[in-house]
Design an enzyme around this catalytic site. Structure first.
Site, mmCIF file in Angstrom:
data_model
loop_
_atom_site.group_PDB
_atom_site.id
_atom_site.type_symbol
_atom_site.label_atom_id
_atom_site.label_comp_id
_atom_site.label_asym_id
_atom_site.label_seq_id
_atom_site.Cartn_x
_atom_site.Cartn_y
_atom_site.Cartn_z
ATOM 1 N N ARG A 50 43.508 48.858 40.012
ATOM 2 C CA ARG A 50 42.180 49.078 39.453
ATOM 3 C C ARG A 50 41.420 47.770 39.246
ATOM 4 O O ARG A 50 40.287 47.606 39.698
ATOM 5 C CB ARG A 50 42.327 49.792 38.122
ATOM 6 C CG ARG A 50 41.056 50.073 37.391
ATOM 7 C CD ARG A 50 41.405 50.473 35.952
ATOM 8 N NE ARG A 50 42.558 51.356 35.949
ATOM 9 C CZ ARG A 50 42.497 52.635 36.234
ATOM 10 N NH1 ARG A 50 41.342 53.172 36.511
ATOM 11 N NH2 ARG A 50 43.585 53.356 36.228
ATOM 12 N N HIS A 129 42.836 39.229 28.607
ATOM 13 C CA HIS A 129 42.247 39.936 29.737
ATOM 14 C C HIS A 129 40.732 39.885 29.491
ATOM 15 O O HIS A 129 40.094 40.889 29.193
ATOM 16 C CB HIS A 129 42.774 41.371 29.768
ATOM 17 C CG HIS A 129 42.545 42.069 31.074
ATOM 18 N ND1 HIS A 129 41.712 41.573 32.065
ATOM 19 C CD2 HIS A 129 43.031 43.250 31.566
ATOM 20 C CE1 HIS A 129 41.719 42.413 33.087
ATOM 21 N NE2 HIS A 129 42.498 43.421 32.815
#
Lengths: 303, 303, 303
Positions: A50, A129
């Site tokens: 993804r 992230h």
């Protein structure tokens, strides 16, 4: 000050964040190709289809090209013992910008220290992230119209989830933010984040009862509880409680939004129809926002 | 005579080599896209992320597109028993040029025999790796300004290393070349290469003492000693001796250059600062040169 | 009626088929780039390098870009338990069209039900492979000049082969078609296909003796007998019989054509020279036709 790399979300000032969001909004309807002739290297040491496809699509929509490895840990020279620093120096000769996903905390920082081209941290171990945090925040603004005066419930595995950590660092930059951390006791948020929030005047509280918190939140940010982090008994207990199904989804305010970094498994269990028609379900729009946020970041770092 | 394929480095005449180097120099600063609309297939039966990304980046910089498989051995029809010849015939319908990396010696030659589009050997078993040799030679000229009158020490596993073999074939085409082969006795260069060098008037000698040879060389070409080729005892002995660290790096002439096909592991162990500032460390520039050498080759074969 | 997705070959009307073939013929010599700026996602849950590269090349030849995963089953969020429906909803935010290859029958249909962008079934379990059927039919017309008045022998594993199933659905749309199913008894064609053919006035018969059928066919469509579907004894018997080698290839009419979805193993065993010079060997042209048929389909679905 212009950033050369994006390694952790703290690097992003409010000014940069707002300019990235403006850019992301513009890219939504634009056919501009400002990165024509540029090459992105997607250097993924652990698979994350993804995230990888989102970056690759973002680069292509801006006119750029992509070279890519899906599983550098197994396939690349890392197997032969080459250091990440050397790999970075070599790949930087082939590409104009590199996104690194790595299983070790600090990997992106190591790469950024030697790279002549911009490095983007696409997730490193239990570290950060930052582009996920950026798209989370972009979604919050897109959905609520604001970045200040928000109550945000963060739910699930707050101890190991790096997206929660990265998002907290960003939220600390805005005003009148209240965070409710909702997790089993053994998965509660770590002290370094609590210290950071205190230093930045963010109110927070820790709760274990999800349903009590749901009616209070403008944003409910769900995360996946990872089986591998606990015993089967603990997991089953936690997974049964820290979960949004039809019955407790109703507890959300009508203006609230449900976010999730995805993939979700059983911690969200809503009927397809609710997912498709109830505008409080925002996690698919959130995934799409990732595309525009990453386009903005790529354009920013390459200009 | 124009080549249709590049299967082994012997095919490259001095004239072709020089014209490729001229082209590589030009591509360094050019934004020309002579391969717009062309497609490269990267057909890798064994992983080599570096070589693959280098070819893919080269193709994209020339305006072309890439279709690619990272692990054809496991993923493709090879599993079902399809022959490389059949795979080549089919992939050649989808692409304008194919680079093959294969675990079996002779694979690229087999493919070239039936392919209507150019085949580039991207490394085949213990056979050859002609584009590595091409970029090695390009680096030697770039760094020293010449291709004749050179003393080159080749160090490490000379028996199994295909890059050393391919480079020797190219060096045999130039004048007043002296090669010093430095290896443990059980990893010495094979007779076919020695015969070739003799036939082409290249002086060579075989040595086991690295430090004695270092001060004599214009080029030190290091290679990795592969653990899997010997016993642990033999490996430890060889790896301790055939190694460039701070103390013996000093033995190099000030005009000498240290090359390595990379990835390197412990056979080169220099401080980061030396790697970044001492111009004798040429192996990262060598990797970058691979990009331009491959651009030149792709353009040559597709014109 | 315009199709939004291509999930099974029954969806293709004669009108659509003929317009796709016209388009495919045009793309053969055209440098048009009608899909510039569009992105194809190749979402492969099981590896099929040939099909994937064929779609990717088709998209690139039309000017489009590709994001791709070769092994989504192992690498993607499927590992974490995400549903195909969720994955589809997210990938559809990154791409303008998605080709799905999946190990489960019905997967493409599931994806199409929720996808806002066109879904192409690139093969699902023992279900269908409609673009293979499309290119098979396109090859039949290209090679014989017609789509009616044909005798077609389908040979091998007719029970498990999805390409045979998909092709039968297409053949049912044309006139005066006769199908001879040639297989071992334990691998004969299933009743649902026989029922479909009866309803559509297609004559068919079932045979076990290949050599008796070969002289009768305009098209011989060979398929691979899969070892994993039977005992070693059964396999050896079947593989020895349902096979085209030099001696029985001679039984084909001079105007007949030998097709195979490829990869082939021992069920076709012809000398290289025959493959290269006898025009009855059509399976490599068939593979190339896949490129043009897929270009036509991509352009059709994206317009």
């Amino acid at each position: 000050m212009k950033l050369n790399h994006l390694v952790e979300s703290q690097q992003l000032s409010v000014e940069i964040i707002l300019s990235l969001f403006k850019r992301a909004d513009e890219f939504r309807d634009s056919a501009d190709k400002p990165l024509t002739g540029k090459i992105l290297a997607a250097l993924f040491y652990e698979p994350s289809t993804r995230t990888r496809l989102s970056f690759e699509s973002a680069m292509m929509k801006l006119g750029g090209n992509v070279i890519s490895t899906e599983n550098a840990k197994e396939f690349s020279s890392a197997v032969k013992g080459e250091s990440l620093i050397d790999t970075t120096r070599i790949i930087s000769a082939y590409a104009d910008i590199i996104v690194i996903r790595h299983f070790e905390t600090g990997a992106a920082k190591q790469a950024a220290a030697v790279s002549p081209v911009p490095i983007i941290n696409g997730g490193d171990g239990s570290g950060q992230h930052p582009t996920q945090a950026l798209l989370d925040l972009y979604t919050i603004r897109k959905e609520t119209g604001r970045l200040d005066n928000l109550t945000i419930a963060m739910v699930g595995d707050l101890k190991n989830g790096r997206t929660v950590r990265s998002l907290c660092y960003l939220l600390g930059k805005f005003k009148n933010i209240k965070i409710i951390f909702v997790s089993p006791e053994n998965l509660s948020i770590k002290d370094d984040i609590k210290d950071y929030l205190m230093r930045h005047d963010v109110q927070y509280e820790e709760q274990t009862d999800l349903n009590k918190c749901l009616p209070l939140a403008d944003i409910v940010y769900m995360t996946r509880i990872q089986k591998e982090q606990m015993t089967a008994g603990e997991y089953n207990k936690a997974a049964g409680i820290y979960k949004i199904a039809e019955e407790n989804f109703k507890l959300l305010k009508s203006s609230a939004r449900l976010l999730h970094p995805l993939p979700h498994v059983e911690e969200i269990n809503l009927p397809l129809k609710t997912e498709q028609t109830d505008e409080r379900v925002a996690y698919f729009r959130q995934a799409e926002n990732g595309l525009y946020a990453r386009m903005a970041l790529l354009a920013y770092l390459l200009e």
